[in-house]
Design a protein around this motif. Structure first.
Motif, PDB file in Angstrom:
ATOM      1  N   ALA A 136       3.711 -11.597  -3.852  1.00 11.67           N
ATOM      2  CA  ALA A 136       2.505 -12.330  -4.240  1.00 11.67           C
ATOM      3  C   ALA A 136       2.701 -13.807  -3.931  1.00 11.67           C
ATOM      4  N   VAL A 137       1.687 -14.422  -3.295  1.00 10.53           N
ATOM      5  CA  VAL A 137       1.710 -15.846  -2.970  1.00 10.53           C
ATOM      6  C   VAL A 137       0.341 -16.419  -3.312  1.00 10.53           C
ATOM      7  N   ASP A 138       0.308 -17.385  -4.175  1.00 10.65           N
ATOM      8  CA  ASP A 138      -0.970 -17.934  -4.626  1.00 10.65           C
ATOM      9  C   ASP A 138      -1.489 -18.963  -3.621  1.00 10.65           C
ATOM     10  N   GLU A 139      -1.956 -18.473  -2.485  1.00  7.11           N
ATOM     11  CA  GLU A 139      -2.521 -19.289  -1.424  1.00  7.11           C
ATOM     12  C   GLU A 139      -3.844 -18.665  -0.989  1.00  7.11           C
ATOM     13  N   PRO A 140      -4.873 -19.489  -0.689  1.00  7.48           N
ATOM     14  CA  PRO A 140      -6.178 -18.934  -0.297  1.00  7.48           C
ATOM     15  C   PRO A 140      -6.119 -18.053   0.939  1.00  7.48           C
ATOM     16  N   GLY A 141      -5.183 -18.277   1.849  1.00  3.25           N
ATOM     17  CA  GLY A 141      -5.089 -17.497   3.071  1.00  3.25           C
ATOM     18  C   GLY A 141      -4.137 -16.324   2.967  1.00  3.25           C
ATOM     19  N   TYR A 142      -3.911 -15.840   1.751  1.00  2.00           N
ATOM     20  CA  TYR A 142      -2.986 -14.721   1.539  1.00  2.00           C
ATOM     21  C   TYR A 142      -3.699 -13.673   0.689  1.00  2.00           C
ATOM     22  N   ALA A 143      -3.492 -12.385   0.997  1.00  3.98           N
ATOM     23  CA  ALA A 143      -4.302 -11.325   0.393  1.00  3.98           C
ATOM     24  C   ALA A 143      -3.888 -10.958  -1.024  1.00  3.98           C
ATOM     25  N   ILE A 144      -2.622 -11.159  -1.386  1.00  5.77           N
ATOM     26  CA  ILE A 144      -2.140 -10.809  -2.729  1.00  5.77           C
ATOM     27  C   ILE A 144      -1.807 -12.102  -3.456  1.00  5.77           C
ATOM     28  N   ARG A 145      -2.736 -12.587  -4.261  1.00  2.07           N
ATOM     29  CA  ARG A 145      -2.583 -13.895  -4.906  1.00  2.07           C
ATOM     30  C   ARG A 145      -1.716 -13.823  -6.160  1.00  2.07           C
ATOM     31  N   SER A 146      -1.706 -12.681  -6.838  1.00  2.00           N
ATOM     32  CA  SER A 146      -0.915 -12.553  -8.071  1.00  2.00           C
ATOM     33  C   SER A 146      -0.477 -11.114  -8.236  1.00  2.00           C
ATOM     34  N   ALA A 147       0.604 -10.947  -8.995  1.00  2.00           N
ATOM     35  CA  ALA A 147       1.132  -9.608  -9.255  1.00  2.00           C
ATOM     36  C   ALA A 147       1.540  -9.498 -10.714  1.00  2.00           C
ATOM     37  N   ILE A 148       1.139  -8.410 -11.346  1.00  2.49           N
ATOM     38  CA  ILE A 148       1.605  -8.076 -12.686  1.00  2.49           C
ATOM     39  C   ILE A 148       2.610  -6.940 -12.539  1.00  2.49           C
ATOM     40  N   LEU A 149       3.787  -7.159 -13.046  1.00  2.00           N
ATOM     41  CA  LEU A 149       4.844  -6.152 -13.023  1.00  2.00           C
ATOM     42  C   LEU A 149       4.921  -5.472 -14.384  1.00  2.00           C
ATOM     43  N   PHE A 150       5.019  -4.137 -14.384  1.00  3.64           N
ATOM     44  CA  PHE A 150       5.165  -3.415 -15.651  1.00  3.64           C
ATOM     45  C   PHE A 150       5.977  -2.156 -15.421  1.00  3.64           C
ATOM     46  N   ALA A 151       6.488  -1.593 -16.502  1.00  5.95           N
ATOM     47  CA  ALA A 151       7.320  -0.388 -16.412  1.00  5.95           C
ATOM     48  C   ALA A 151       6.449   0.841 -16.218  1.00  5.95           C
ATOM     49  N   ALA A 152       6.930   1.771 -15.394  1.00  2.00           N
ATOM     50  CA  ALA A 152       6.203   3.023 -15.175  1.00  2.00           C
ATOM     51  C   ALA A 152       6.015   3.754 -16.495  1.00  2.00           C
ATOM     52  N   HIS A 153       4.838   4.349 -16.661  1.00  2.00           N
ATOM     53  CA  HIS A 153       4.585   5.123 -17.874  1.00  2.00           C
ATOM     54  C   HIS A 153       4.376   6.605 -17.556  1.00  2.00           C
ATOM     55  N   ASP A 154       4.820   7.002 -16.365  1.00  3.28           N
ATOM     56  CA  ASP A 154       4.860   8.413 -16.018  1.00  3.28           C
ATOM     57  C   ASP A 154       6.315   8.786 -15.779  1.00  3.28           C
ATOM     58  N   GLU A 155       6.551   9.958 -15.242  1.00  7.50           N
ATOM     59  CA  GLU A 155       7.898  10.388 -14.895  1.00  7.50           C
ATOM     60  C   GLU A 155       7.976  10.446 -13.383  1.00  7.50           C
ATOM     61  N   PRO A 156       8.510   9.439 -12.718  1.00  4.96           N
ATOM     62  CA  PRO A 156       8.535   9.458 -11.254  1.00  4.96           C
ATOM     63  C   PRO A 156       9.290  10.680 -10.736  1.00  4.96           C
ATOM     64  N   ALA A 157       8.574  11.541 -10.021  1.00  4.75           N
ATOM     65  CA  ALA A 157       9.175  12.782  -9.539  1.00  4.75           C
ATOM     66  C   ALA A 157       9.914  12.597  -8.226  1.00  4.75           C
ATOM     67  N   ASP A 158       9.648  11.494  -7.532  1.00  7.59           N
ATOM     68  CA  ASP A 158      10.217  11.332  -6.201  1.00  7.59           C
ATOM     69  C   ASP A 158      11.484  10.488  -6.212  1.00  7.59           C
ATOM     70  N   GLY A 159      11.983  10.159  -7.406  1.00 13.84           N
ATOM     71  CA  GLY A 159      13.186   9.342  -7.491  1.00 13.84           C
ATOM     72  C   GLY A 159      12.937   7.893  -7.148  1.00 13.84           C
ATOM     73  N   GLY A 160      11.671   7.489  -7.096  1.00 17.25           N
ATOM     74  CA  GLY A 160      11.352   6.126  -6.719  1.00 17.25           C
ATOM     75  C   GLY A 160      11.588   5.147  -7.853  1.00 17.25           C
ATOM     76  N   SER A 161      11.194   3.912  -7.589  1.00 15.83           N
ATOM     77  CA  SER A 161      11.398   2.843  -8.557  1.00 15.83           C
ATOM     78  C   SER A 161      10.570   3.082  -9.805  1.00 15.83           C
ATOM     79  N   ALA A 162      11.065   2.601 -10.930  1.00 16.05           N
ATOM     80  CA  ALA A 162      10.322   2.698 -12.184  1.00 16.05           C
ATOM     81  C   ALA A 162       9.382   1.518 -12.364  1.00 16.05           C
ATOM     82  N   ASP A 163       9.351   0.583 -11.403  1.00 20.48           N
ATOM     83  CA  ASP A 163       8.457  -0.563 -11.487  1.00 20.48           C
ATOM     84  C   ASP A 163       7.078  -0.198 -10.936  1.00 20.48           C
ATOM     85  N   ARG A 164       6.042  -0.756 -11.567  1.00 17.35           N
ATOM     86  CA  ARG A 164       4.674  -0.577 -11.106  1.00 17.35           C
ATOM     87  C   ARG A 164       3.996  -1.947 -11.085  1.00 17.35           C
TER      88      ARG A 164
END
Length: 836
Positions: A368-396
């Motif tokens: 995330a980059v807070d610049e007008p010419g960038y598509a993702i201005r902000s990001a909220i990070l939180f813990a997964a609240h499901d059970e990841p079946a694919d062994g992936g990251s627990a971050d969402r």
């Protein structure tokens, strides 16, 4: 003169040299209007094409998101012509699940299915494929109806964008090998393949001998300079500190301040296309949307101007449709407020009506980059609240939500994701609460497909009032109705047959004990005295079950003593959390195990890992051991039993380990929905039958089942505070089974020369059963035991059974069955008696 906003990919283009080319890229409907650029946290690809009309990373008006997919569907319908009505639409998880569904709506009355990364126990995959560039590559196809993937009509594959076409090739290879088709259509918002990639798909189609068409809103290419992957990773590393995702903020006691909204989601309606979504499902959804949106609108604060409906990973279509309907409901509310009789609160000074935006959370890690010419201005990070079946990251992540000025966020999850982690301090609700004044939570029931192939005798559970005096929704009995079969035998006759090996106790039924007026009064007195204590144990054990199994818990009580407890636990879940837990009753027979057909039925209709078995109390733990052996052949089922009282130390999920009177133990069927003990007898129960039981309709005038349930339920409010204290204390201590009761039973069996632990029945509940159903020899009572044993003393007096007070019992009392019973024997231990 207003300055035109920069293209939302310019920041990346300037630093990495990434460029988009094609289809009037700077004009209306061009690539720059549809797409922006961001940087991935992904070693496989540096850049991310960020769609402005997908509803994933960029909050957008729901009608814009819906119309983009619907328009593609109309084009597909025109392309396919008459064959469109035979088509099946398949969307890709997680990004295109909603897009694929809107395309299916545009194609017409056709079924829809999307791939999934969530394994669903008991559902066999109908296919699968890989997505090489993704951070989570495995896709599963889990149709409820396998015919969706084996038909001969056109298959329409929908993804958000085609970059190389590799995922499409992998899908076609897998599905065509399983069930060849003559025609495929691949659909995307943007087609960014190179000339070589296009040629590769054409060659592959020729190899298959099938026609493959491509439909997209816009086409073009992406130019990537040499070394862009390494340069992108370096740029991400340089920006990490400045662009750290916004963390969650904890509410009181670490809980997020979310307001739960009951949508009134139609029963049995799929929450999306994970297992298939048919035209009749769409009709039901369309009919229900206005009422569901009205419930949401009523919960949205009156002064809210900007409202975000936030879906959850693969759950995109249902939240999108809710967002559309919510916009209409808020518009109607604003119009009413503007009427001459209204106060105008819903419109601000500039005359703006409330506006709804839609987006969803994702597991994709993006800088995330807070610049007008960038598509993702902000990001909220939180813990997964499901059970990841694919062994992936627990971050969402939730992108472009923080700092967007939303007055309220409606978080829509499926019930499988409505877990304690969602509500925890590091969860999504707390994270959202840091960036908006109001957070609403709407949980859509996770659809569980029905497995075909079960015999007719196992079609549906029995329910009241046709079978049992319980309300239909309180419990489903996985039993065979034997109400018209004569099964009763005198107590003494049964006891002699059981002890001499002539019969099993489950092959017949004891004559139902009809309590005297004095005994009935004793029951009522005991119920009044113990209702709050029972309610506290019900609340405690239910909270432990929800903490372990989550809001999708399935209660399966062991008939029949467990059934009233299961009903009460279901009522507590509704009282405390607004949950309607499924509840079933099944038979388990000592020496013969649990009803295997009932387990088959449960596995076909529910996730076995969500099942919690329920009983009233433990004695020495024989049934606990029996259950562990019985479920060993059924993957996913946990043999743990939840009980109100565990004086024998046999389980880890309990309300208390005190041996106290649970009033439902005082009676037989008249406190258990008028249902008999369960029966397992050759000639009555076939290989495709559930175990059996009788419904004693003739005892309706004596039925106290409702009295017991309602009296305890009325005490829930008083028990609340105690439940919180008990749960907190139990969660902090070691609750492992001690098997103290089993050791005591072995000691008593040896000390009294009985020689068979099955004839020693410890605890108030088991002792009561001995006096009601068997031929008792004597009762051992803990010296000084009080009113909890009044009914035991009364029954013992009526049957001429001595009560011996002893020291050192881990139970309040123990019932001893006559160890060598023969009718007509003499002496205190062998005199034939008649059941009271």
């Amino acid at each position: 003169m207003a300055t035109k906003a920069p293209w939302s990919g310019q920041w990346v283009a300037d630093r990495l040299g990434v460029a988009l080319h094609g289809d009037g890229q700077d004009g209306p409907g061009g690539l720059h209007e549809l797409l922006g650029l961001a940087l991935r946290r992904n070693p496989k690809r540096a850049h991310l094409l960020v769609s402005h009309v997908l509803g994933k990373h960029v909050p957008q008006r729901p009608d814009v998101v819906y119309d983009a997919g619907h328009a593609l569907g109309l084009r597909v319908r025109e392309l396919l012509g008459p064959d469109a009505d035979r088509a099946v639409v398949l969307g890709y998880a997680e990004t295109a699940t909603g897009l694929g569904h809107t395309v299916a709506d545009g194609v017409g009355a056709v079924p829809y299915l999307h791939s999934t990364r969530r394994e669903v126990p008991g559902v066999a995959p109908g296919g699968g494929f890989q997505e090489e560039h993704s951070h989570a590559t495995g896709h599963l196809l889990l149709p409820e109806d396998p015919a969706l993937l084996t038909g001969t009509g056109p298959l329409v594959l929908v993804d958000d964008e085609f970059s190389t076409g590799t995922t499409v090739l992998n899908t076609l290879r897998d599905l065509h090998a399983r069930a060849p088709r003559e025609r495929y259509t691949v659909v995307a918002l943007t087609d960014m393949r190179s000339a070589a990639d296009r040629a590769r798909l054409d060659a592959f189609a020729a190899e298959l001998g099938a026609r493959v068409d491509v439909v997209a809103l816009a086409t073009g290419t992406v130019s990537l300079p040499d070394g862009v992957l390494a340069a992108g990773q370096a740029l991400v590393a340089a920006q990490e500190a400045a662009a750290a995702p916004a963390g969650p903020a904890a509410g009181p006691d670490g809980a997020a301040p979310a307001v739960r909204v009951d949508l009134g989601w139609p029963e049995g309606l799929p929450d999306g296309g994970r297992h298939g979504f048919r035209p009749e499902h769409r009709q039901r959804l369309e009919a229900a949307l206005p009422a569901m949106a009205a419930r949401l609108a009523a919960a949205v604060p009156a002064g809210a101007r900007r409202v975000l409906v936030l879906g959850n990973e693969e759950l995109m279509y249902a939240p999108l449709r809710l967002a559309q309907a919510l916009q209409a409901a808020l518009d109607a509310r604003a119009a009413a407020d503007l009427s001459p009789a209204g106060a105008g609160e819903a419109v601000d000074g500039a005359g703006r009506r409330p506006e709804v935006r839609f987006s969803t959370t994702t597991r994709s890690p993006v800088l995330a980059v807070d610049e007008p010419g960038y598509a993702i201005r902000s990001a909220i990070l939180f813990a997964a609240h499901d059970e990841p079946a694919d062994g992936g990251s627990a971050d969402r992540y939730a992108y472009n939500v923080a700092g967007a000025g939303f007055d309220a966020v409606v978080c829509v999850v499926d019930s499988a994701g409505d877990t304690p982690a969602l509500h925890a301090a590091g969860g999504l609700l707390a994270a959202l609460a840091a960036h908006t004044p109001a957070v609403l939570l709407a949980a859509v029931p996770s659809y569980r497909p029905r497995t075909k192939g079960l015999p007719p005798s196992m079609s549906e559970p029995l329910r009241g009032p046709d079978f049992s005096s319980y309300e239909a929704e309180e419990v489903g009995w996985l039993l065979k109705d034997l109400s018209e079969v004569e099964l009763e035998a005198p107590t003494e006759e049964r006891e002699e047959a059981i002890q001499h090996g002539g019969a099993h106790y489950a092959e017949s039924l004891p004559v139902e004990y009809q309590p005297s007026a004095a005994y009935q009064e004793l029951f009522h007195s005991a119920l009044r005295a113990s209702a709050e204590r029972v309610a506290r144990a019900v609340g405690t054990v239910t909270e432990l079950v929800l903490a372990d199994r989550g809001p999708d818990a399935v209660l399966v009580s062991l008939a029949r003593a467990g059934t009233p407890v299961g009903v009460l636990m279901r009522r507590w879940a509704r009282h405390a959390h607004g949950l309607d837990l499924p509840h079933y009753a099944v038979s388990i027979v000592r020496g013969r195990g649990i009803d295997r057909n009932a387990l088959r039925w449960l596995a076909a209709h529910h996730d076995p890992t969500a099942v919690m078995f329920v009983d009233g109390w433990t004695g020495k733990g024989a049934i606990t051991r029996e259950l562990a052996e019985a479920v060993a052949d059924f993957p996913g089922f946990d043999p743990e039993i939840a009980v109100l009282a565990d004086p024998g130390g046999c389980v880890s999920t309990y309300g208390t380990r005190d041996d106290f009177l649970i009033p439902s133990a005082c009676l037989n069927s008249t406190v258990s929905g008028l249902i008999s003990r369960t029966v397992l007898r050759e000639g009555l129960i076939g290989p495709d039958d559930f175990h059996g039981a009788k419904f004693y309709r003739d005892l309706k005038s004596a039925d106290l089942s409702g009295v017991f349930l309602d009296t305890v339920t009325d005490a829930f409010a008083q028990a609340n505070r105690g439940v919180r204290e008990d749960v907190k204390a139990l969660q902090a201590q070691d609750r492992s089974p001690t098997w103290e009761g089993w050791a005591a039973v072995e000691r008593i069996s040896e000390e009294y020369g009985i020689g068979d632990v099955n004839l020693v029945k410890p605890g108030v509940g088991e002792t009561t059963r001995v006096l009601l159903r068997r031929v008792p020899w004597k009762i051992l009572a803990q010296r000084g035991a009080g009113a909890d044993l009044d009914h035991v003393r009364l029954l013992a007096e009526q049957r001429g059974v001595p009560v011996e007070e002893v020291d050192g019992l881990p139970y309040s009392c123990v019932g001893l069955i006559h160890p060598r019973y023969t009718r007509g024997a003499t002496g205190a231990a062998g005199t034939a008696v008649t059941a009271p």
